[in-house]
Design a protein around this motif. Structure first.
Motif, PDB file in Angstrom:
ATOM      1  N   ALA A 324       0.835  -1.207   0.000  1.00  0.00           N
ATOM      2  CA  ALA A 324       0.000   0.000   0.000  1.00  0.00           C
ATOM      3  C   ALA A 324       0.866   1.251   0.000  1.00  0.00           C
ATOM      4  O   ALA A 324       0.588   2.222  -0.723  1.00  0.00           O
ATOM      5  N   ALA A 325       1.936   1.239   0.804  1.00  0.00           N
ATOM      6  CA  ALA A 325       2.850   2.386   0.826  1.00  0.00           C
ATOM      7  C   ALA A 325       3.546   2.562  -0.521  1.00  0.00           C
ATOM      8  O   ALA A 325       3.749   3.694  -0.986  1.00  0.00           O
ATOM      9  N   ALA A 326       3.904   1.445  -1.166  1.00  0.00           N
ATOM     10  CA  ALA A 326       4.554   1.530  -2.477  1.00  0.00           C
ATOM     11  C   ALA A 326       3.616   2.099  -3.531  1.00  0.00           C
ATOM     12  O   ALA A 326       4.023   2.911  -4.372  1.00  0.00           O
ATOM     13  N   VAL A 327       2.341   1.686  -3.492  1.00  0.00           N
ATOM     14  CA  VAL A 327       1.362   2.211  -4.451  1.00  0.00           C
ATOM     15  C   VAL A 327       1.138   3.696  -4.211  1.00  0.00           C
ATOM     16  O   VAL A 327       1.088   4.500  -5.155  1.00  0.00           O
ATOM     17  N   PHE A 328       0.993   4.091  -2.945  1.00  0.00           N
ATOM     18  CA  PHE A 328       0.845   5.514  -2.621  1.00  0.00           C
ATOM     19  C   PHE A 328       2.071   6.289  -3.094  1.00  0.00           C
ATOM     20  O   PHE A 328       1.955   7.367  -3.680  1.00  0.00           O
ATOM     21  N   PHE A 329       3.259   5.720  -2.848  1.00  0.00           N
ATOM     22  CA  PHE A 329       4.501   6.379  -3.265  1.00  0.00           C
ATOM     23  C   PHE A 329       4.519   6.568  -4.776  1.00  0.00           C
ATOM     24  O   PHE A 329       4.898   7.638  -5.272  1.00  0.00           O
ATOM     25  N   LEU A 330       4.128   5.549  -5.521  1.00  0.00           N
ATOM     26  CA  LEU A 330       4.151   5.632  -6.982  1.00  0.00           C
ATOM     27  C   LEU A 330       3.289   6.784  -7.480  1.00  0.00           C
ATOM     28  O   LEU A 330       3.719   7.578  -8.330  1.00  0.00           O
ATOM     29  N   VAL A 331       2.074   6.906  -6.944  1.00  0.00           N
ATOM     30  CA  VAL A 331       1.153   7.949  -7.412  1.00  0.00           C
ATOM     31  C   VAL A 331       1.699   9.337  -7.106  1.00  0.00           C
ATOM     32  O   VAL A 331       1.772  10.210  -7.983  1.00  0.00           O
ATOM     33  N   GLN A 332       2.082   9.563  -5.846  1.00  0.00           N
ATOM     34  CA  GLN A 332       2.545  10.910  -5.495  1.00  0.00           C
ATOM     35  C   GLN A 332       3.874  11.236  -6.160  1.00  0.00           C
ATOM     36  O   GLN A 332       4.131  12.374  -6.534  1.00  0.00           O
ATOM     37  N   TYR A 333       4.713  10.219  -6.344  1.00  0.00           N
ATOM     38  CA  TYR A 333       6.016  10.443  -6.950  1.00  0.00           C
ATOM     39  C   TYR A 333       5.887  10.880  -8.411  1.00  0.00           C
ATOM     40  O   TYR A 333       6.633  11.752  -8.868  1.00  0.00           O
ATOM     41  N   VAL A 334       4.960  10.271  -9.145  1.00  0.00           N
ATOM     42  CA  VAL A 334       4.754  10.657 -10.545  1.00  0.00           C
ATOM     43  C   VAL A 334       4.434  12.149 -10.631  1.00  0.00           C
ATOM     44  O   VAL A 334       4.979  12.879 -11.481  1.00  0.00           O
ATOM     45  N   LEU A 335       3.585  12.649  -9.729  1.00  0.00           N
ATOM     46  CA  LEU A 335       3.201  14.057  -9.758  1.00  0.00           C
ATOM     47  C   LEU A 335       4.356  14.960  -9.330  1.00  0.00           C
ATOM     48  O   LEU A 335       4.632  15.984  -9.960  1.00  0.00           O
ATOM     49  N   VAL A 336       5.039  14.578  -8.248  1.00  0.00           N
ATOM     50  CA  VAL A 336       6.116  15.405  -7.717  1.00  0.00           C
ATOM     51  C   VAL A 336       7.284  15.475  -8.697  1.00  0.00           C
ATOM     52  O   VAL A 336       7.828  16.552  -8.971  1.00  0.00           O
ATOM     53  N   LYS A 337       7.677  14.332  -9.231  1.00  0.00           N
ATOM     54  CA  LYS A 337       8.805  14.321 -10.154  1.00  0.00           C
ATOM     55  C   LYS A 337       8.488  15.097 -11.432  1.00  0.00           C
ATOM     56  O   LYS A 337       9.347  15.827 -11.959  1.00  0.00           O
ATOM     57  N   ALA A 338       7.261  14.959 -11.931  1.00  0.00           N
ATOM     58  CA  ALA A 338       6.877  15.719 -13.123  1.00  0.00           C
ATOM     59  C   ALA A 338       6.937  17.212 -12.850  1.00  0.00           C
ATOM     60  O   ALA A 338       7.399  17.993 -13.698  1.00  0.00           O
ATOM     61  N   ALA A 339       6.484  17.634 -11.670  1.00  0.00           N
ATOM     62  CA  ALA A 339       6.536  19.057 -11.328  1.00  0.00           C
ATOM     63  C   ALA A 339       7.976  19.561 -11.289  1.00  0.00           C
ATOM     64  O   ALA A 339       8.290  20.644 -11.809  1.00  0.00           O
ATOM     65  N   LEU A 340       8.871  18.786 -10.697  1.00  0.00           N
ATOM     66  CA  LEU A 340      10.279  19.202 -10.631  1.00  0.00           C
ATOM     67  C   LEU A 340      10.907  19.266 -12.018  1.00  0.00           C
ATOM     68  O   LEU A 340      11.683  20.192 -12.319  1.00  0.00           O
ATOM     69  N   LEU A 341      10.598  18.297 -12.861  1.00  0.00           N
ATOM     70  CA  LEU A 341      11.140  18.321 -14.220  1.00  0.00           C
ATOM     71  C   LEU A 341      10.559  19.465 -15.041  1.00  0.00           C
ATOM     72  O   LEU A 341      11.241  20.013 -15.917  1.00  0.00           O
ATOM     73  N   MET A 342       9.316  19.838 -14.760  1.00  0.00           N
ATOM     74  CA  MET A 342       8.743  21.013 -15.423  1.00  0.00           C
ATOM     75  C   MET A 342       9.463  22.284 -14.996  1.00  0.00           C
ATOM     76  O   MET A 342       9.688  23.190 -15.813  1.00  0.00           O
ATOM     77  N   VAL A 343       9.813  22.370 -13.724  1.00  0.00           N
ATOM     78  CA  VAL A 343      10.594  23.524 -13.259  1.00  0.00           C
ATOM     79  C   VAL A 343      11.938  23.561 -13.980  1.00  0.00           C
ATOM     80  O   VAL A 343      12.364  24.618 -14.480  1.00  0.00           O
ATOM     81  N   ALA A 344      12.607  22.422 -14.053  1.00  0.00           N
ATOM     82  CA  ALA A 344      13.892  22.368 -14.747  1.00  0.00           C
ATOM     83  C   ALA A 344      13.734  22.746 -16.213  1.00  0.00           C
ATOM     84  O   ALA A 344      14.564  23.498 -16.767  1.00  0.00           O
ATOM     85  N   GLY A 345      12.680  22.246 -16.856  1.00  0.00           N
ATOM     86  CA  GLY A 345      12.455  22.571 -18.253  1.00  0.00           C
ATOM     87  C   GLY A 345      12.160  24.041 -18.466  1.00  0.00           C
ATOM     88  O   GLY A 345      12.630  24.651 -19.442  1.00  0.00           O
ATOM     89  N   ALA A 346      11.372  24.625 -17.571  1.00  0.00           N
ATOM     90  CA  ALA A 346      11.069  26.060 -17.688  1.00  0.00           C
ATOM     91  C   ALA A 346      12.330  26.904 -17.562  1.00  0.00           C
ATOM     92  O   ALA A 346      12.524  27.885 -18.290  1.00  0.00           O
ATOM     93  N   SER A 387       3.110  14.872   0.644  1.00  0.00           N
ATOM     94  CA  SER A 387       2.766  13.505   0.230  1.00  0.00           C
ATOM     95  C   SER A 387       3.941  12.541   0.347  1.00  0.00           C
ATOM     96  O   SER A 387       3.771  11.364   0.667  1.00  0.00           O
ATOM     97  N   GLY A 388       5.144  13.016   0.078  1.00  0.00           N
ATOM     98  CA  GLY A 388       6.305  12.149   0.183  1.00  0.00           C
ATOM     99  C   GLY A 388       6.521  11.641   1.597  1.00  0.00           C
ATOM    100  O   GLY A 388       6.985  10.505   1.795  1.00  0.00           O
ATOM    101  N   PHE A 389       6.195  12.467   2.591  1.00  0.00           N
ATOM    102  CA  PHE A 389       6.314  12.030   3.986  1.00  0.00           C
ATOM    103  C   PHE A 389       5.358  10.890   4.282  1.00  0.00           C
ATOM    104  O   PHE A 389       5.726   9.903   4.931  1.00  0.00           O
ATOM    105  N   VAL A 390       4.124  10.995   3.805  1.00  0.00           N
ATOM    106  CA  VAL A 390       3.131   9.936   4.035  1.00  0.00           C
ATOM    107  C   VAL A 390       3.630   8.623   3.432  1.00  0.00           C
ATOM    108  O   VAL A 390       3.557   7.562   4.065  1.00  0.00           O
ATOM    109  N   ALA A 391       4.158   8.687   2.205  1.00  0.00           N
ATOM    110  CA  ALA A 391       4.615   7.479   1.525  1.00  0.00           C
ATOM    111  C   ALA A 391       5.827   6.872   2.220  1.00  0.00           C
ATOM    112  O   ALA A 391       5.883   5.656   2.467  1.00  0.00           O
TER     113      ALA A 391
END
Length: 519
Positions: A324-346, A387-391
């Motif tokens: 359950a923690a791994a599934v939660f981690f996967l979902v929040q990680y996809v969003l967080v990592k995409a946001a960081l890569l968008m910052v880098a791209g910008a 969210s990363g803390f919860v995961a």
């Protein structure tokens, strides 16, 4: 619920991609605006369908479709349980966000970009929904072919070199994958996941054949020591393409690892030590690589390797709490990592570089971008209440419950190293002055001497008087995903409930097997 809904995430984007190519080849052609509307519209439709499938799965249903009406074992079987429907949902959301970001960076001006992205998403959705190993291979290849083109789009020696590495590694992994499928069929007489339930426990031959398949998926997931292709390729492509890849390609590999081990091996505890070793090694090597990098995207791509280790840790524990923690981690990680890569791209689009030594002072120039980076970075680290803390807390707690104290310590230690690398990026890009003197108001280059760019508005803020180079369209997608990650941290209960239901279906695969085999 009708099983016909399950096929829509596969058919809709593929059909849209074909129509865009067909209409684009006519004399009248098709405008960029129409391509954007089609890409975002179809992907949003898939998001809605996935949410409906997830709701049905949470109600105890498992929508199944056997294409052609053939019996189980012969037909192409698509099935949506809680795990697959959840991953399809977050994947569709990322595709929408990536297409919006590609419009902001201008990468989608190439007429082939949106059709290729739609075909890529078709392969991803099919791989997540299929219940057959050979069809998984087919969908993975459907996913990879457009990724080859997207990776090298725009040319340049660096991208072509990255493309050669990417193609070589993935073709090798695909060859191993296909060989493993052949071995599984030779030993068991089937490649249907439902009929393969618990097959690895029947004897060493089936376990070894399944291990070959898992090895191929480990390569595609960038599990250490099979990881070096990822930071060597993702950092070289376009910013929007990196965002798209981050939530799709390796996550399909991780999903397949979890699904195959849960069904074919039935969570066999004899082999969990191997998964644990791979998980911890991946976490540590990935974060150490990130600490040593000197540009924003390479730092983040190495962190992608490290975060894959966290997801594998849940599989290595193979308990309801760990999965359950791994599934939660996967979902929040996809969003967080995409946001960081968008910052880098910008930053790369607006300032022409992602090198830490050439940036500085962006906290004052680009406050919205600074907020998106700071919050997403803290979520990646695992700072409460994000969210990363919860995961990570869930993973550490599950590890302690299984007396895996080393794993819990590695979770904490890697988080500290993640914080170190994120602080390095924050200080270099946002906090410290620009490297060419006290010129934060002008940025790393003289704003008045630059040639005009469609992505460089050079507007002066009414409140600070500081010249900015980034349009709101470049920062909005990152802010949106950052906001979603904050919501998942502050109101984690709904996702925790879904993640627990997905974990239950992985620990006890009886319902999934019954749906697939119709027995």
């Amino acid at each position: 619920m009708s099983g016909g809904l399950v096929v829509l995430p596969v058919v809709a984007p593929l059909t849209a991609a074909g129509l865009l190519v067909l209409l684009g080849s006519t004399r009248a052609g098709i405008s960029l605006v129409m391509r954007r509307v089609a890409g975002v519209g179809v992907s949003t439709g898939v998001l809605v369908v996935a949410a409906v499938l997830l709701t049905a799965a949470m109600d105890g249903q498992r929508p199944v479709l056997r294409l052609g009406g053939w019996p189980s074992g012969i037909a192409i079987t698509l099935v949506a349980d809680v795990f697959s429907a959840l991953v399809v949902t977050v994947t569709a959301l990322l595709v929408v966000a990536s297409l919006v970001f590609a419009a902001a960076t201008g990468e989608d001006q190439d007429p082939s970009f949106i059709p290729l992205a739609l075909v890529l998403s078709t392969g991803v959705y099919g791989a997540l929904l299929t219940a057959d190993l050979f069809n998984l291979f087919v969908f993975v290849e459907v996913m990879l072919v457009p990724s080859y083109v997207l990776l090298t789009a725009g040319g340049g020696r660096q991208r072509l070199a990255a493309g050669r590495l990417y193609v070589t590694v993935n073709l090798l992994a695909s060859t191993v994958f296909l060989g493993g499928i052949g071995l599984v069929y030779g030993v068991t007489g089937t490649v249907n996941l439902g009929e393969l339930a618990g097959a690895a426990a029947a004897g060493p031959a089936a376990a070894l054949a399944g291990a070959v398949v898992l090895l191929a998926m480990a390569v595609k997931s960038a599990v250490v020591p099979l990881h070096s292709w990822l930071p060597g390729t993702y950092s070289a492509t376009g910013p929007a393409v990196t965002v798209l890849f981050s939530g799709l390609l390796t996550k399909v590999g991780v999903y397949a690892l979890i699904r195959i081990y849960a069904v074919v091996y039935d969570g066999d505890r004899r082999y969990l030590w191997l998964l644990m070793a791979a998980a911890l090694l991946t976490m540590v090597v990935g974060v150490l690589g990130a600490v040593g990098e000197k540009a924003v995207r390479p730092v983040l791509t190495f962190h992608m390797v490290s975060q894959i280790g966290y997801m594998l840790l849940g599989l290595a524990l193979f308990t309801g709490a760990g999965l359950a923690a791994a599934v939660f981690f996967l979902v929040q990680y996809v969003l967080v990592k995409a946001a960081l890569l968008m910052v880098a791209g910008a930053v790369e689009v607006g300032y022409g570089t992602g090198e830490l030594a050439r940036l500085g002072g962006l906290m004052r120039r680009e406050p919205a971008l600074a907020v998106a980076f700071a919050v997403s970075a803290l979520a990646l680290v695992g700072i409460p209440p994000l969210s990363g803390f919860v995961a990570k807390l869930g993973l550490a707690t599950a590890a302690v419950a299984e007396r895996q104290h080393l794993a819990a310590a590695v979770v904490a230690g890697v988080s500290l190293l993640t914080l170190t690398s994120m602080l390095k990026v924050w200080n270099a890009v946002f906090w410290q002055p620009a490297p060419d003197g006290d010129r934060a108001d002008e940025g790393p280059h003289d704003a008045d001497s630059r040639a005009p760019s469609p992505h460089d508005d050079a507007e002066r803020s009414a409140t600070t008087g500081v010249r900015t180079r980034l349009r709101p369209a470049l920062t909005a997608p990152a802010l949106l995903l950052t906001g979603l990650s904050v919501v998942l941290g502050l109101w984690a209960d709904p996702l925790l409930t879904v993640a627990a239901a997905a974990a239950d279906g992985l620990v006890d695969t009886g319902g999934y097997v019954t749906a697939v085999t119709a027995r």
